[in-house]
Design an enzyme around this catalytic site. Structure first.
Site, mmCIF file in Angstrom:
data_model
loop_
_atom_site.group_PDB
_atom_site.id
_atom_site.type_symbol
_atom_site.label_atom_id
_atom_site.label_comp_id
_atom_site.label_asym_id
_atom_site.label_seq_id
_atom_site.Cartn_x
_atom_site.Cartn_y
_atom_site.Cartn_z
ATOM 1 N N GLN A 1 -42.552 -25.366 -1.052
ATOM 2 C CA GLN A 1 -42.950 -24.562 -2.211
ATOM 3 C C GLN A 1 -42.894 -23.070 -1.949
ATOM 4 O O GLN A 1 -43.104 -22.259 -2.869
ATOM 5 C CB GLN A 1 -44.355 -24.947 -2.662
ATOM 6 C CG GLN A 1 -45.455 -24.602 -1.672
ATOM 7 C CD GLN A 1 -46.795 -25.180 -2.064
ATOM 8 O OE1 GLN A 1 -47.077 -26.350 -1.840
ATOM 9 N NE2 GLN A 1 -47.629 -24.338 -2.663
ATOM 10 N N CYS B 1 -47.888 -26.480 -5.617
ATOM 11 C CA CYS B 1 -48.017 -27.745 -4.882
ATOM 12 C C CYS B 1 -48.189 -28.935 -5.814
ATOM 13 O O CYS B 1 -47.679 -30.024 -5.546
ATOM 14 C CB CYS B 1 -49.185 -27.668 -3.910
ATOM 15 S SG CYS B 1 -50.802 -27.561 -4.707
ATOM 16 N N HIS C 1 -55.435 -28.153 -3.140
ATOM 17 C CA HIS C 1 -54.045 -28.425 -2.781
ATOM 18 C C HIS C 1 -53.709 -29.878 -3.115
ATOM 19 O O HIS C 1 -54.526 -30.773 -2.894
ATOM 20 C CB HIS C 1 -53.844 -28.175 -1.283
ATOM 21 C CG HIS C 1 -52.423 -28.243 -0.829
ATOM 22 N ND1 HIS C 1 -51.403 -27.518 -1.420
ATOM 23 C CD2 HIS C 1 -51.828 -28.961 0.168
ATOM 24 C CE1 HIS C 1 -50.268 -27.767 -0.799
ATOM 25 N NE2 HIS C 1 -50.493 -28.648 0.155
ATOM 26 N N ASN D 1 -46.427 -33.313 2.762
ATOM 27 C CA ASN D 1 -46.793 -31.989 2.273
ATOM 28 C C ASN D 1 -45.568 -31.310 1.664
ATOM 29 O O ASN D 1 -44.458 -31.862 1.698
ATOM 30 C CB ASN D 1 -47.375 -31.154 3.418
ATOM 31 C CG ASN D 1 -48.367 -30.116 2.932
ATOM 32 O OD1 ASN D 1 -48.369 -29.735 1.767
ATOM 33 N ND2 ASN D 1 -49.216 -29.640 3.824
#
Length: 471
Positions: free
Chosen positions: A89, A95, A389, A411
């Protein structure tokens, strides 16, 4: 009051007014003797001096890393879903978009036997900004009579165009606009690093809000107010196009799988692309939250006032459940072969380089020789932790009792963060710092599905911990 000292007279006077005042001689201040005592206690323990040397040289997180605990969290799992190449990102708060599109592309990779594929985060980013602009302007008109320095207006005006978001906000965007592959609408400089883009567009948006607020207070006809807003949004659309490029209305698409089989599409729309290539029903998915606080009883539905992007879309909806029930649903979805979007506090007990979320591995309490006794309820009540997040759960390791002991996390910080972009989270960290997961309703009991279908949402204030956005 004859015979009283001046201090006694003031105490009586202030007490008469209902104000309590401490005498000066009982006010506690840090004295030089106390400072000397603190210093002596610090130097009396050699371990504190060693800890200081390590932390000053390397930083708190590096100095507190516990290698013994880290070894107990290997990147191997009894249940592990395979994903495409890791995404990044960059310097943006997208996110929540990345996590959602990573769950979508997983379905594409599985369905079409692909090595990898990436969907356009910039596309949803564009329309999220446009919809947030409209949502903010409508909200400002709704609360036009609120004082500018009041808590409600201050909160709504604080970050009206922020990058962050929630699962239901993603669902609303995709239902309205669809999705596109990344090659059809790649990132722009403003989406890779959104700081200046956000700053100038937010200023313009607040200017629009001030105008519409005044028009509303002046009781101008609503038709005129809405016409003014329409022109503003047209100008805002132009600014978005200049910053990010205009999104495609249709596009051509060529797909080649591992067996070199080719699929081609000509003139497909973004909504058709989502329906055809991803093919999930977003209405089947629900956000489960874990809030063990007194103000949020379990097995109740919640929403948050003034939280959203698509004004006419489905409100953000949460079902609060015990953590064990949540984990059962997550494991069931993984066993069914589908990843899980989730929101957590990624700052707590996190080793970015090693890719570990674990309280024991991040031994800051041992480093400081001071245990933190906060419970999850305390973290929420005192504003010390909340979802910040969004990521994707791709795997879990089940022990001999079929209970989770660690989780595999995808992630969106690129391959340099963690272990080639992946993290491992201990189950104890999951308990404390995971606040939201999104699962298919079929993995819930009939009782819980009935609650989702029949129960009214309880409204939470905008500043509630579950009004935070993942970014």
């Amino acid at each position: 009051i004859r015979g009283n000292t001046r201090g006694e007279f003031m105490h009586l006077l202030l007490g008469w007014k209902g104000i309590k005042m401490c005498k000066k001689d009982v006010i506690q201040m840090i004295s030089q003797s106390e400072l000397d005592q603190m210093s002596q206690e610090f130097h009396a323990n050699q371990a504190y001096e060693l800890a200081a040397n390590a932390a000053v040289k390397n930083g708190i997180m590096e100095a507190s890393a516990n290698y013994e605990s880290m070894r107990k969290l290997p990147m191997s799992f009894s249940l592990d879903l395979k994903q495409g190449e890791i995404t990044n990102q960059k310097a943006s708060g997208r996110c929540w978009i990345f996590a959602a599109l990573n769950t979508f592309r997983f379905e594409m990779i599985k369905k079409y036997n692909l090595s990898t594929v990436e969907l356009s985060q910039n596309y949803l980013f564009f329309y999220d900004k446009l919809e947030k602009a409209n949502y903010y302007l409508e909200s400002v008109m709704t609360i036009a009579d609120e004082p500018l320095n009041g808590r409600l207006f201050t909160f709504i005006n604080n970050d009206p165009l922020g990058d962050g978001g929630q699962w239901d906000m993603i669902a609303n965007l995709v239902e309205k606009y669809g999705i596109v592959p990344k090659e059809a609408y790649p990132d722009a400089a403003g989406s890779l690093n959104s700081r200046w883009f956000d700053q100038y567009l937010t200023t313009k948006l607040r200017e629009y809000g001030s105008i519409l607020r005044q028009m509303t207070l002046d009781h101008q006809p609503m038709e005129e107010v809405q016409e003014a807003k329409k022109k503003m949004l047209s100008e805002f659309y132009r600014m978005l196009c200049i910053s990010l490029g205009e999104p495609p209305k249709t596009f051509d698409y060529t797909l080649c799988n591992k067996d070199d089989e080719v699929i081609q599409e000509f003139g497909i729309t973004p909504k058709e692309f989502f329906q055809r290539y991803v093919g999930i029903q977003l209405s089947d998915y629900v956000s489960l939250i874990h809030s063990p606080t007194e103000d949020k009883p379990y097995e109740k539905l919640y929403t948050v006032k003034f939280l959203g992007n698509v004004y006419e879309g489905t409100p953000v909806t949460y079902l609060n459940l015990p953590m064990e029930t949540i984990k059962e649903a997550v494991v069931a979805q993984l066993k069914d072969g589908h990843p899980v979007w989730f929101g957590s506090d990624c700052m707590k007990y996190s080793l970015r380089k090693e890719g570990i979320f674990d309280r024991k591995s991040v031994g800051v309490e041992r480093l400081f020789d001071s245990e933190i006794s906060f419970t999850k309820e305390d973290y929420l009540n005192y504003g010390d932790s909340a979802m910040n997040h969004a990521m994707v759960i791709l795997g879990v390791n089940l022990d001999s009792d079929e209970k989770p002991d660690r989780w595999r996390i995808e992630n969106s910080w690129g391959k340099e963060a963690g272990q080639d972009g992946y993290y491992v989270a201990s189950d104890s960290w999951f308990d404390s710092f995971v606040f939201q997961v999104v699962v298919n309703k079929k993995h819930l009991s009939e009782k819980l599905r009935k609650i989702l279908a029949e129960q009214d949402r309880i409204e939470l204030e905008p500043w509630d911990p579950f009004g935070t956005l993942a970014d």
